[in-house]
Write a protein that holds these residues in place. Structure first.
Motif, PDB file in Angstrom:
ATOM      1  N   ALA A  97     -31.590  61.858 -12.204  1.00 47.09           N
ATOM      2  CA  ALA A  97     -30.420  61.210 -13.286  1.00 47.09           C
ATOM      3  C   ALA A  97     -29.021  62.132 -12.069  1.00 47.09           C
ATOM      4  CB  ALA A  97     -29.847  62.641 -14.052  1.00 47.09           C
ATOM      5  N   VAL A  98     -29.617  63.036 -11.465  1.00 43.18           N
ATOM      6  CA  VAL A  98     -28.302  63.118 -10.180  1.00 43.18           C
ATOM      7  C   VAL A  98     -28.145  62.279  -8.887  1.00 43.18           C
ATOM      8  CG1 VAL A  98     -27.896  64.936  -8.272  1.00 43.18           C
ATOM      9  CG2 VAL A  98     -28.353  66.408 -10.298  1.00 43.18           C
ATOM     10  N   PHE A  99     -29.919  61.995  -8.705  1.00 42.28           N
ATOM     11  CA  PHE A  99     -29.842  61.242  -7.410  1.00 42.28           C
ATOM     12  C   PHE A  99     -28.646  60.377  -7.760  1.00 42.28           C
ATOM     13  CE2 PHE A  99     -34.205  63.032  -6.394  1.00 42.28           C
ATOM     14  CZ  PHE A  99     -33.876  63.877  -5.793  1.00 42.28           C
ATOM     15  N   LEU A 100     -29.500  59.595  -9.291  1.00 42.53           N
ATOM     16  CA  LEU A 100     -28.088  58.585  -9.757  1.00 42.53           C
ATOM     17  C   LEU A 100     -26.967  58.123  -9.495  1.00 42.53           C
ATOM     18  CD1 LEU A 100     -30.913  56.970 -12.647  1.00 42.53           C
ATOM     19  CD2 LEU A 100     -30.702  56.031 -10.157  1.00 42.53           C
ATOM     20  N   ILE A 101     -26.582  59.637 -10.077  1.00 44.62           N
ATOM     21  CA  ILE A 101     -25.064  59.926 -10.001  1.00 44.62           C
ATOM     22  C   ILE A 101     -24.705  59.454  -7.957  1.00 44.62           C
ATOM     23  CG2 ILE A 101     -23.265  61.620 -10.202  1.00 44.62           C
ATOM     24  CD1 ILE A 101     -25.322  61.937 -12.433  1.00 44.62           C
ATOM     25  N   ILE A 102     -25.661  60.517  -7.413  1.00 45.06           N
ATOM     26  CA  ILE A 102     -25.410  60.860  -6.087  1.00 45.06           C
ATOM     27  C   ILE A 102     -25.165  59.190  -5.812  1.00 45.06           C
ATOM     28  CG2 ILE A 102     -25.921  61.168  -3.570  1.00 45.06           C
ATOM     29  CD1 ILE A 102     -27.477  63.479  -4.912  1.00 45.06           C
ATOM     30  N   ALA A 103     -26.812  58.038  -5.528  1.00 46.53           N
ATOM     31  CA  ALA A 103     -25.977  56.908  -5.457  1.00 46.53           C
ATOM     32  C   ALA A 103     -24.693  56.149  -5.796  1.00 46.53           C
ATOM     33  CB  ALA A 103     -27.203  56.152  -5.893  1.00 46.53           C
ATOM     34  N   LEU A 104     -24.714  56.397  -6.832  1.00 41.73           N
ATOM     35  CA  LEU A 104     -23.136  55.932  -6.834  1.00 41.73           C
ATOM     36  C   LEU A 104     -21.953  55.786  -6.294  1.00 41.73           C
ATOM     37  CD1 LEU A 104     -22.251  54.017  -9.298  1.00 41.73           C
ATOM     38  CD2 LEU A 104     -21.840  55.925 -11.056  1.00 41.73           C
ATOM     39  N   LEU A 105     -21.624  56.947  -5.837  1.00 40.48           N
ATOM     40  CA  LEU A 105     -21.026  57.858  -5.902  1.00 40.48           C
ATOM     41  C   LEU A 105     -20.959  57.413  -4.248  1.00 40.48           C
ATOM     42  CD1 LEU A 105     -20.677  61.615  -7.198  1.00 40.48           C
ATOM     43  CD2 LEU A 105     -19.326  59.537  -7.948  1.00 40.48           C
ATOM     44  N   CYS A 106     -21.547  57.024  -3.645  1.00 37.98           N
ATOM     45  CA  CYS A 106     -21.339  56.948  -2.831  1.00 37.98           C
ATOM     46  C   CYS A 106     -21.702  55.614  -1.820  1.00 37.98           C
ATOM     47  CB  CYS A 106     -23.105  57.272  -1.702  1.00 37.98           C
ATOM     48  SG  CYS A 106     -23.576  58.915  -1.404  1.00 37.98           S
ATOM     49  N   GLY A 107     -22.353  54.767  -3.393  1.00 41.83           N
ATOM     50  CA  GLY A 107     -21.422  53.394  -2.878  1.00 41.83           C
ATOM     51  C   GLY A 107     -20.496  53.122  -3.262  1.00 41.83           C
ATOM     52  N   ILE A 108     -19.449  54.134  -4.415  1.00 41.14           N
ATOM     53  CA  ILE A 108     -17.857  53.915  -4.480  1.00 41.14           C
ATOM     54  C   ILE A 108     -17.332  54.063  -3.060  1.00 41.14           C
ATOM     55  CG2 ILE A 108     -16.161  55.158  -5.878  1.00 41.14           C
ATOM     56  CD1 ILE A 108     -18.303  54.997  -8.142  1.00 41.14           C
ATOM     57  N   VAL A 109     -17.777  55.839  -2.564  1.00 41.53           N
ATOM     58  CA  VAL A 109     -16.715  55.992  -1.171  1.00 41.53           C
ATOM     59  C   VAL A 109     -16.971  54.883  -0.142  1.00 41.53           C
ATOM     60  CG1 VAL A 109     -16.666  58.363  -2.155  1.00 41.53           C
ATOM     61  CG2 VAL A 109     -18.443  57.563  -0.723  1.00 41.53           C
TER      62      VAL A 109
END
Length: 471
Positions: free
Chosen positions: A292-304
Protein backbone atom coordinates in the motif's frame (compact mmCIF):
# COMPACT_ATOMS: atom_id res chain seq x y z
CA UNK A 1 52.04 -29.90 -19.00
CA UNK A 2 48.88 -30.52 -21.05
CA UNK A 3 47.40 -27.07 -21.80
CA UNK A 4 43.90 -28.52 -22.21
CA UNK A 5 44.04 -29.95 -18.71
CA UNK A 6 45.36 -26.69 -17.37
CA UNK A 7 42.41 -24.73 -18.77
CA UNK A 8 39.80 -27.33 -17.81
CA UNK A 9 37.15 -25.69 -15.57
CA UNK A 10 36.73 -26.88 -12.00
CA UNK A 11 34.05 -29.39 -11.00
CA UNK A 12 32.02 -26.59 -9.36
CA UNK A 13 32.11 -24.48 -12.55
CA UNK A 14 31.15 -27.47 -14.73
CA UNK A 15 28.31 -28.29 -12.33
CA UNK A 16 27.00 -24.73 -12.29
CA UNK A 17 27.09 -24.43 -16.08
CA UNK A 18 24.58 -27.28 -16.19
CA UNK A 19 22.11 -25.48 -13.89
CA UNK A 20 18.68 -25.94 -15.48
CA UNK A 21 16.26 -23.10 -16.14
CA UNK A 22 14.52 -21.89 -12.98
CA UNK A 23 11.09 -23.15 -14.12
CA UNK A 24 12.54 -26.58 -14.90
CA UNK A 25 14.36 -26.69 -11.56
CA UNK A 26 11.29 -25.77 -9.51
CA UNK A 27 9.02 -28.16 -11.39
CA UNK A 28 11.54 -30.94 -10.73
CA UNK A 29 11.38 -30.17 -6.98
CA UNK A 30 7.57 -30.07 -7.14
CA UNK A 31 7.51 -33.55 -8.71
CA UNK A 32 10.11 -34.82 -6.20
CA UNK A 33 8.06 -33.63 -3.21
CA UNK A 34 4.96 -35.28 -4.67
CA UNK A 35 6.86 -38.57 -5.05
CA UNK A 36 8.17 -38.28 -1.46
CA UNK A 37 4.59 -38.28 -0.17
CA UNK A 38 4.40 -41.90 -1.40
CA UNK A 39 7.77 -42.89 0.10
CA UNK A 40 7.80 -41.09 3.48
CA UNK A 41 5.14 -41.76 6.08
CA UNK A 42 2.91 -38.83 6.98
CA UNK A 43 3.64 -37.66 10.49
CA UNK A 44 2.92 -34.88 12.91
CA UNK A 45 4.10 -33.37 16.19
CA UNK A 46 1.64 -32.13 18.77
CA UNK A 47 1.68 -28.36 19.08
CA UNK A 48 0.76 -25.97 21.88
CA UNK A 49 0.01 -22.26 21.79
CA UNK A 50 2.88 -20.12 23.13
CA UNK A 51 2.65 -16.31 22.91
CA UNK A 52 0.12 -16.65 20.12
CA UNK A 53 2.23 -19.08 18.06
CA UNK A 54 1.97 -22.87 17.66
CA UNK A 55 5.10 -24.52 19.10
CA UNK A 56 6.07 -28.17 18.68
CA UNK A 57 5.89 -30.44 21.75
CA UNK A 58 9.14 -32.48 22.03
CA UNK A 59 8.86 -36.29 21.83
CA UNK A 60 5.31 -36.04 20.51
CA UNK A 61 5.94 -37.16 16.90
CA UNK A 62 3.47 -39.76 15.64
CA UNK A 63 2.61 -41.41 12.35
CA UNK A 64 -0.71 -40.31 10.89
CA UNK A 65 -2.80 -41.43 7.92
CA UNK A 66 -0.85 -40.91 4.68
CA UNK A 67 -2.10 -38.28 2.27
CA UNK A 68 -0.07 -38.88 -0.92
CA UNK A 69 -0.33 -36.34 -3.73
CA UNK A 70 -1.97 -37.75 -6.87
CA UNK A 71 -1.46 -36.44 -10.41
CA UNK A 72 -4.35 -33.96 -10.21
CA UNK A 73 -3.30 -32.86 -6.72
CA UNK A 74 0.17 -31.99 -8.00
CA UNK A 75 -1.28 -29.52 -10.49
CA UNK A 76 -3.93 -28.25 -8.06
CA UNK A 77 -1.08 -27.28 -5.73
CA UNK A 78 0.22 -24.78 -8.30
CA UNK A 79 -2.76 -22.37 -8.17
CA UNK A 80 -2.91 -22.96 -4.41
CA UNK A 81 0.72 -21.89 -4.24
CA UNK A 82 -0.12 -18.64 -6.02
CA UNK A 83 -3.02 -18.11 -3.64
CA UNK A 84 -0.77 -18.68 -0.63
CA UNK A 85 1.89 -16.31 -2.00
CA UNK A 86 -0.52 -13.54 -3.02
CA UNK A 87 0.96 -11.04 -0.55
CA UNK A 88 4.52 -11.54 -1.83
CA UNK A 89 3.43 -11.59 -5.47
CA UNK A 90 1.68 -8.25 -5.12
CA UNK A 91 4.56 -6.60 -3.26
CA UNK A 92 6.73 -7.44 -6.30
CA UNK A 93 4.23 -5.64 -8.55
CA UNK A 94 3.85 -2.70 -6.14
CA UNK A 95 7.61 -2.29 -5.77
CA UNK A 96 8.08 -2.42 -9.54
CA UNK A 97 5.35 0.19 -10.07
CA UNK A 98 6.90 2.50 -7.49
CA UNK A 99 10.35 2.21 -9.04
CA UNK A 100 8.92 2.74 -12.54
CA UNK A 101 7.46 6.10 -11.46
CA UNK A 102 10.75 7.09 -9.84
CA UNK A 103 12.58 6.04 -13.00
CA UNK A 104 10.22 8.14 -15.16
CA UNK A 105 10.98 11.17 -13.01
CA UNK A 106 14.75 10.49 -13.52
CA UNK A 107 15.27 10.92 -9.75
CA UNK A 108 17.19 7.67 -9.26
CA UNK A 109 19.23 7.96 -12.46
CA UNK A 110 20.19 11.57 -11.77
CA UNK A 111 21.09 10.78 -8.15
CA UNK A 112 23.34 7.85 -9.07
CA UNK A 113 24.88 9.77 -11.97
CA UNK A 114 25.61 12.76 -9.72
CA UNK A 115 27.10 10.51 -7.03
CA UNK A 116 29.49 8.96 -9.55
CA UNK A 117 30.39 12.39 -10.95
CA UNK A 118 31.33 13.64 -7.49
CA UNK A 119 33.20 10.50 -6.35
CA UNK A 120 34.81 9.76 -9.68
CA UNK A 121 35.14 6.45 -11.52
CA UNK A 122 38.45 5.83 -9.77
CA UNK A 123 36.53 4.73 -6.67
CA UNK A 124 34.35 2.07 -8.27
CA UNK A 125 35.62 -0.72 -6.05
CA UNK A 126 35.15 1.39 -2.91
CA UNK A 127 31.55 2.13 -3.93
CA UNK A 128 30.83 -1.57 -4.38
CA UNK A 129 32.21 -2.30 -0.91
CA UNK A 130 30.32 0.61 0.71
CA UNK A 131 26.98 -0.31 -0.85
CA UNK A 132 27.43 -4.00 -0.05
CA UNK A 133 27.76 -3.04 3.62
CA UNK A 134 24.86 -0.56 3.40
CA UNK A 135 22.56 -3.27 2.07
CA UNK A 136 23.97 -5.72 4.61
CA UNK A 137 23.17 -3.28 7.42
CA UNK A 138 19.60 -2.95 6.10
CA UNK A 139 19.30 -6.74 6.35
CA UNK A 140 20.72 -6.76 9.88
CA UNK A 141 18.67 -3.90 11.29
CA UNK A 142 15.50 -3.55 9.20
CA UNK A 143 14.58 -7.01 7.93
CA UNK A 144 14.27 -8.83 4.63
CA UNK A 145 11.18 -8.28 2.46
CA UNK A 146 10.88 -4.85 4.11
CA UNK A 147 13.86 -3.74 1.97
CA UNK A 148 12.55 -4.87 -1.40
CA UNK A 149 12.13 -1.27 -2.61
CA UNK A 150 15.88 -0.66 -2.23
CA UNK A 151 16.93 -3.41 -4.66
CA UNK A 152 16.42 -1.54 -7.99
CA UNK A 153 18.72 1.27 -6.79
CA UNK A 154 21.58 -1.25 -6.75
CA UNK A 155 20.71 -2.16 -10.35
CA UNK A 156 21.07 1.46 -11.49
CA UNK A 157 24.33 1.83 -9.52
CA UNK A 158 25.85 -1.40 -10.86
CA UNK A 159 25.12 -0.57 -14.51
CA UNK A 160 26.42 2.98 -14.02
CA UNK A 161 29.69 1.58 -12.67
CA UNK A 162 30.06 -0.68 -15.71
CA UNK A 163 28.84 -3.82 -13.97
CA UNK A 164 25.80 -5.96 -14.74
CA UNK A 165 22.54 -6.98 -13.10
CA UNK A 166 24.17 -10.01 -11.49
CA UNK A 167 26.56 -7.66 -9.65
CA UNK A 168 23.53 -5.59 -8.63
CA UNK A 169 21.98 -8.70 -7.09
CA UNK A 170 25.26 -9.48 -5.31
CA UNK A 171 25.43 -5.99 -3.83
CA UNK A 172 21.79 -5.89 -2.73
CA UNK A 173 20.18 -9.33 -2.53
CA UNK A 174 23.37 -11.13 -1.49
CA UNK A 175 24.31 -8.61 1.19
CA UNK A 176 20.77 -8.27 2.58
CA UNK A 177 20.28 -12.05 2.70
CA UNK A 178 23.56 -12.51 4.59
CA UNK A 179 22.89 -9.56 6.88
CA UNK A 180 19.38 -10.75 7.69
CA UNK A 181 20.26 -14.45 7.93
CA UNK A 182 23.27 -13.97 10.23
CA UNK A 183 22.02 -10.87 12.06
CA UNK A 184 22.87 -10.99 15.78
CA UNK A 185 19.49 -9.32 16.41
CA UNK A 186 17.30 -11.26 13.95
CA UNK A 187 13.89 -11.30 15.70
CA UNK A 188 12.52 -14.16 13.59
CA UNK A 189 15.29 -16.73 14.12
CA UNK A 190 17.44 -15.65 17.09
CA UNK A 191 14.60 -13.86 18.88
CA UNK A 192 12.15 -16.75 18.50
CA UNK A 193 14.90 -19.23 19.39
CA UNK A 194 15.81 -17.37 22.57
CA UNK A 195 12.16 -17.27 23.65
CA UNK A 196 11.84 -21.03 23.17
CA UNK A 197 15.19 -21.70 24.90
CA UNK A 198 14.37 -19.26 27.72
CA UNK A 199 17.60 -17.32 27.16
CA UNK A 200 18.12 -13.57 27.44
CA UNK A 201 16.94 -11.95 24.19
CA UNK A 202 19.79 -11.61 21.66
CA UNK A 203 22.35 -12.88 24.18
CA UNK A 204 25.59 -14.26 22.73
CA UNK A 205 25.65 -11.43 20.20
CA UNK A 206 29.47 -11.20 20.23
CA UNK A 207 30.20 -14.33 18.21
CA UNK A 208 27.19 -13.73 15.97
CA UNK A 209 28.34 -10.17 15.21
CA UNK A 210 31.86 -11.31 14.30
CA UNK A 211 30.48 -14.02 11.99
CA UNK A 212 28.07 -11.57 10.34
CA UNK A 213 30.79 -8.95 9.76
CA UNK A 214 33.24 -11.48 8.28
CA UNK A 215 30.49 -12.88 6.03
CA UNK A 216 29.56 -9.39 4.73
CA UNK A 217 33.24 -8.58 4.19
CA UNK A 218 33.58 -11.77 2.16
CA UNK A 219 30.51 -10.83 0.10
CA UNK A 220 31.99 -7.37 -0.59
CA UNK A 221 35.29 -8.95 -1.73
CA UNK A 222 33.39 -11.45 -3.88
CA UNK A 223 31.43 -8.64 -5.56
CA UNK A 224 34.59 -6.64 -6.30
CA UNK A 225 36.31 -9.76 -7.64
CA UNK A 226 33.38 -10.48 -9.98
CA UNK A 227 33.34 -6.84 -11.12
CA UNK A 228 37.06 -6.97 -11.97
CA UNK A 229 36.52 -10.22 -13.90
CA UNK A 230 33.69 -8.92 -16.10
CA UNK A 231 35.44 -5.57 -16.61
CA UNK A 232 38.52 -7.38 -17.89
CA UNK A 233 36.50 -9.84 -19.97
CA UNK A 234 32.84 -8.87 -20.59
CA UNK A 235 32.21 -12.33 -22.10
CA UNK A 236 32.39 -13.79 -18.59
CA UNK A 237 29.41 -11.73 -17.44
CA UNK A 238 26.51 -13.87 -16.20
CA UNK A 239 24.19 -10.95 -16.93
CA UNK A 240 24.50 -11.07 -20.71
CA UNK A 241 21.14 -10.68 -22.40
CA UNK A 242 19.20 -9.58 -19.32
CA UNK A 243 16.73 -6.72 -19.79
CA UNK A 244 18.38 -3.43 -18.72
CA UNK A 245 15.72 -1.13 -20.16
CA UNK A 246 15.02 1.88 -17.95
CA UNK A 247 17.77 1.23 -15.39
CA UNK A 248 20.96 2.18 -17.21
CA UNK A 249 22.38 5.72 -17.47
CA UNK A 250 21.23 7.51 -20.61
CA UNK A 251 23.84 10.28 -20.94
CA UNK A 252 27.50 11.10 -20.18
CA UNK A 253 28.33 11.27 -16.46
CA UNK A 254 29.41 14.91 -16.63
CA UNK A 255 25.89 16.00 -17.60
CA UNK A 256 24.17 14.69 -14.47
CA UNK A 257 22.72 16.87 -11.73
CA UNK A 258 19.85 16.53 -9.26
CA UNK A 259 16.91 18.86 -9.99
CA UNK A 260 14.48 20.33 -7.48
CA UNK A 261 11.83 17.89 -8.70
CA UNK A 262 14.27 15.00 -8.23
CA UNK A 263 14.83 16.08 -4.61
CA UNK A 264 11.08 16.18 -4.10
CA UNK A 265 10.64 12.64 -5.49
CA UNK A 266 13.53 11.33 -3.38
CA UNK A 267 12.06 13.00 -0.30
CA UNK A 268 8.72 11.28 -0.91
CA UNK A 269 10.54 7.95 -1.28
CA UNK A 270 12.59 8.42 1.93
CA UNK A 271 9.54 9.54 3.90
CA UNK A 272 7.71 6.47 2.64
CA UNK A 273 10.57 4.25 3.84
CA UNK A 274 10.48 5.97 7.23
CA UNK A 275 6.75 5.28 7.48
CA UNK A 276 7.36 1.62 6.56
CA UNK A 277 10.09 1.20 9.19
CA UNK A 278 7.86 2.77 11.84
CA UNK A 279 4.95 0.57 10.84
CA UNK A 280 7.05 -2.63 10.80
CA UNK A 281 8.52 -2.07 14.26
CA UNK A 282 5.55 -0.44 15.99
CA UNK A 283 2.36 -1.48 14.20
CA UNK A 284 3.22 -5.04 13.09
CA UNK A 285 3.04 -4.08 9.42
CA UNK A 286 4.01 -6.63 6.80
CA UNK A 287 3.64 -7.15 3.04
CA UNK A 288 0.09 -5.82 2.57
CA UNK A 289 0.95 -2.52 4.26
CA UNK A 290 4.27 -2.33 2.39
CA UNK A 291 2.47 -2.74 -0.92
CA UNK A 292 0.00 0.00 0.00
CA UNK A 293 2.80 2.45 0.89
CA UNK A 294 4.68 1.60 -2.33
CA UNK A 295 1.57 2.46 -4.36
CA UNK A 296 1.07 5.71 -2.45
CA UNK A 297 4.71 6.67 -3.14
CA UNK A 298 4.20 5.86 -6.83
CA UNK A 299 1.08 8.02 -7.04
CA UNK A 300 2.72 10.98 -5.28
CA UNK A 301 5.82 10.70 -7.49
CA UNK A 302 3.60 10.77 -10.57
CA UNK A 303 1.71 13.82 -9.31
CA UNK A 304 4.76 15.90 -8.36
CA UNK A 305 6.43 14.94 -11.66
CA UNK A 306 3.31 16.26 -13.47
CA UNK A 307 2.61 13.02 -15.33
CA UNK A 308 -0.70 12.88 -17.15
CA UNK A 309 -3.26 10.15 -16.48
CA UNK A 310 -2.39 8.33 -19.71
CA UNK A 311 1.37 8.34 -19.01
CA UNK A 312 0.77 7.13 -15.45
CA UNK A 313 -1.45 4.30 -16.70
CA UNK A 314 1.13 3.26 -19.31
CA UNK A 315 3.87 3.37 -16.67
CA UNK A 316 1.89 1.02 -14.40
CA UNK A 317 1.31 -1.54 -17.17
CA UNK A 318 4.94 -1.37 -18.32
CA UNK A 319 6.15 -1.99 -14.74
CA UNK A 320 3.75 -4.92 -14.32
CA UNK A 321 4.93 -6.51 -17.58
CA UNK A 322 8.58 -6.32 -16.45
CA UNK A 323 7.80 -7.71 -12.98
CA UNK A 324 5.48 -10.49 -14.16
CA UNK A 325 8.14 -13.23 -14.69
CA UNK A 326 9.53 -12.73 -11.18
CA UNK A 327 6.07 -12.57 -9.62
CA UNK A 328 5.19 -15.83 -11.39
CA UNK A 329 8.31 -17.47 -9.94
CA UNK A 330 7.27 -16.50 -6.40
CA UNK A 331 3.91 -18.26 -6.73
CA UNK A 332 5.42 -21.24 -8.52
CA UNK A 333 8.05 -21.71 -5.78
CA UNK A 334 5.39 -21.53 -3.05
CA UNK A 335 3.78 -24.62 -4.58
CA UNK A 336 6.49 -26.68 -2.85
CA UNK A 337 5.37 -25.44 0.58
CA UNK A 338 1.74 -26.22 -0.27
CA UNK A 339 2.64 -29.77 -1.33
CA UNK A 340 4.51 -30.35 1.94
CA UNK A 341 1.42 -29.33 3.89
CA UNK A 342 -0.89 -31.46 1.71
CA UNK A 343 1.37 -34.51 2.08
CA UNK A 344 2.07 -34.02 5.83
CA UNK A 345 5.76 -34.96 5.46
CA UNK A 346 7.40 -31.81 6.88
CA UNK A 347 7.40 -33.07 10.46
CA UNK A 348 8.56 -36.50 9.26
CA UNK A 349 11.64 -34.97 7.64
CA UNK A 350 12.41 -32.92 10.78
CA UNK A 351 11.99 -35.98 13.02
CA UNK A 352 14.27 -38.23 10.97
CA UNK A 353 16.99 -35.60 10.63
CA UNK A 354 16.97 -35.22 14.43
CA UNK A 355 17.38 -39.00 14.79
CA UNK A 356 20.48 -38.92 12.58
CA UNK A 357 22.24 -36.55 14.99
CA UNK A 358 21.93 -38.76 18.06
CA UNK A 359 25.03 -40.93 17.57
CA UNK A 360 27.45 -38.23 16.40
CA UNK A 361 30.41 -36.65 18.20
CA UNK A 362 30.05 -33.19 19.75
CA UNK A 363 31.70 -31.18 16.95
CA UNK A 364 30.16 -33.27 14.20
CA UNK A 365 26.70 -32.98 15.72
CA UNK A 366 26.90 -29.16 15.85
CA UNK A 367 27.89 -28.93 12.18
CA UNK A 368 25.38 -31.62 11.18
CA UNK A 369 22.65 -29.74 13.04
CA UNK A 370 23.33 -26.69 10.84
CA UNK A 371 23.28 -28.88 7.71
CA UNK A 372 19.98 -30.49 8.76
CA UNK A 373 18.44 -27.05 9.31
CA UNK A 374 19.55 -26.11 5.79
CA UNK A 375 17.66 -29.12 4.44
CA UNK A 376 14.57 -28.31 6.51
CA UNK A 377 14.73 -24.69 5.31
CA UNK A 378 13.88 -25.82 1.78
CA UNK A 379 10.62 -27.25 3.10
CA UNK A 380 9.88 -24.63 5.81
CA UNK A 381 11.32 -21.38 4.37
CA UNK A 382 9.91 -19.16 7.13
CA UNK A 383 12.59 -18.44 9.75
CA UNK A 384 10.19 -18.10 12.68
CA UNK A 385 8.05 -21.00 11.40
CA UNK A 386 11.11 -23.21 11.18
CA UNK A 387 12.20 -22.17 14.69
CA UNK A 388 8.80 -23.07 16.13
CA UNK A 389 8.80 -26.40 14.28
CA UNK A 390 12.35 -27.60 14.94
CA UNK A 391 13.95 -25.90 17.95
CA UNK A 392 11.66 -27.52 20.56
CA UNK A 393 13.05 -30.82 19.22
CA UNK A 394 16.65 -29.72 18.58
CA UNK A 395 17.25 -27.94 21.91
CA UNK A 396 16.66 -30.99 24.17
CA UNK A 397 18.56 -33.15 21.66
CA UNK A 398 21.48 -30.70 21.71
CA UNK A 399 21.61 -30.74 25.50
CA UNK A 400 21.59 -34.56 25.47
CA UNK A 401 24.57 -34.49 23.10
CA UNK A 402 26.38 -31.91 25.28
CA UNK A 403 25.73 -28.74 23.25
CA UNK A 404 24.73 -25.52 24.98
CA UNK A 405 21.38 -24.01 24.03
CA UNK A 406 23.20 -21.02 22.55
CA UNK A 407 25.22 -23.31 20.26
CA UNK A 408 22.08 -25.10 19.08
CA UNK A 409 20.44 -21.77 18.20
CA UNK A 410 23.62 -20.65 16.39
CA UNK A 411 23.59 -23.89 14.35
CA UNK A 412 19.91 -23.28 13.55
CA UNK A 413 20.57 -19.67 12.49
CA UNK A 414 23.51 -20.66 10.28
CA UNK A 415 21.57 -23.45 8.60
CA UNK A 416 18.58 -21.22 7.95
CA UNK A 417 20.47 -18.01 7.10
CA UNK A 418 23.08 -19.25 4.62
CA UNK A 419 20.78 -21.63 2.76
CA UNK A 420 18.47 -18.64 2.15
CA UNK A 421 20.95 -17.55 -0.54
CA UNK A 422 20.07 -20.57 -2.69
CA UNK A 423 16.59 -21.48 -1.45
CA UNK A 424 14.17 -21.63 -4.42
CA UNK A 425 11.19 -21.91 -2.04
CA UNK A 426 11.97 -18.61 -0.27
CA UNK A 427 9.50 -16.09 -1.68
CA UNK A 428 11.48 -13.07 -0.49
CA UNK A 429 14.62 -14.19 -2.37
CA UNK A 430 12.69 -14.81 -5.59
CA UNK A 431 10.91 -11.45 -5.21
CA UNK A 432 14.15 -9.50 -4.73
CA UNK A 433 15.82 -11.24 -7.67
CA UNK A 434 12.77 -10.26 -9.72
CA UNK A 435 13.35 -6.62 -8.78
CA UNK A 436 16.89 -7.00 -10.20
CA UNK A 437 15.53 -8.87 -13.25
CA UNK A 438 17.88 -11.76 -12.47
CA UNK A 439 16.68 -15.34 -13.16
CA UNK A 440 17.15 -17.87 -10.36
CA UNK A 441 19.40 -20.18 -12.42
CA UNK A 442 21.90 -17.37 -13.17
CA UNK A 443 21.84 -16.26 -9.54
CA UNK A 444 22.70 -19.79 -8.41
CA UNK A 445 25.66 -19.90 -10.80
CA UNK A 446 26.91 -16.62 -9.33
CA UNK A 447 26.34 -17.17 -5.62
CA UNK A 448 27.05 -20.90 -5.15
CA UNK A 449 30.86 -20.56 -4.65
CA UNK A 450 30.17 -17.83 -2.06
CA UNK A 451 27.78 -20.15 -0.23
CA UNK A 452 30.53 -22.78 0.05
CA UNK A 453 32.90 -20.18 1.55
CA UNK A 454 30.25 -19.03 4.04
CA UNK A 455 29.53 -22.61 5.09
CA UNK A 456 33.23 -23.15 5.77
CA UNK A 457 33.38 -19.96 7.88
CA UNK A 458 30.27 -21.02 9.76
CA UNK A 459 31.75 -24.43 10.54
CA UNK A 460 34.71 -22.65 12.12
CA UNK A 461 32.30 -20.51 14.18
CA UNK A 462 30.47 -23.63 15.38
CA UNK A 463 33.77 -25.31 16.32
CA UNK A 464 34.69 -22.21 18.35
CA UNK A 465 31.24 -22.28 19.99
CA UNK A 466 31.60 -25.93 21.01
CA UNK A 467 35.21 -25.51 22.16
CA UNK A 468 34.37 -22.49 24.34
CA UNK A 469 31.04 -23.75 25.71
CA UNK A 470 29.32 -20.81 23.98
CA UNK A 471 26.65 -19.46 26.33
Amino acid sequence: MDKNKEKRPSFVKRFLRQTPHAITMLFGIIVLVSVLTYILPAGSYDRVLLNGRNVVVPNSYKIITSTPIDFLGLFKAIPLGFKSAADIIFVVFAGAIMFAFMEKSKAVENSVGTLLKKMGFGRKHLLIVIFTFIYGFLGVAVGYENNIAMVPIAAVLSLALGGDLILAAGISVGAMTIGFGLSPINPYTVGTGHKIAELAMFSGYGLRSVLCFIALSSMAYYNVRYFKKITKNPEKSLGKGLDEEGISLSKPIQEYSVTANNWLVLSIFLMGLAVIIYGVFNLNWYLIELSAVFLIIALLCGIVSRMGATLMSETVLKAVSLAAPGAFMVGFATTIKVLMEMGNIGDTISYNLALLLQDMSLYTSAISMAVSQSVINFFIPSGSGQALATLPVMLPLGETLGLTRQTTILAFQIGDGISNLVNPTLGGLIAMLAMCRVPLDRWLRFIFPMVLVLLLMSCVALIVAVATGYN
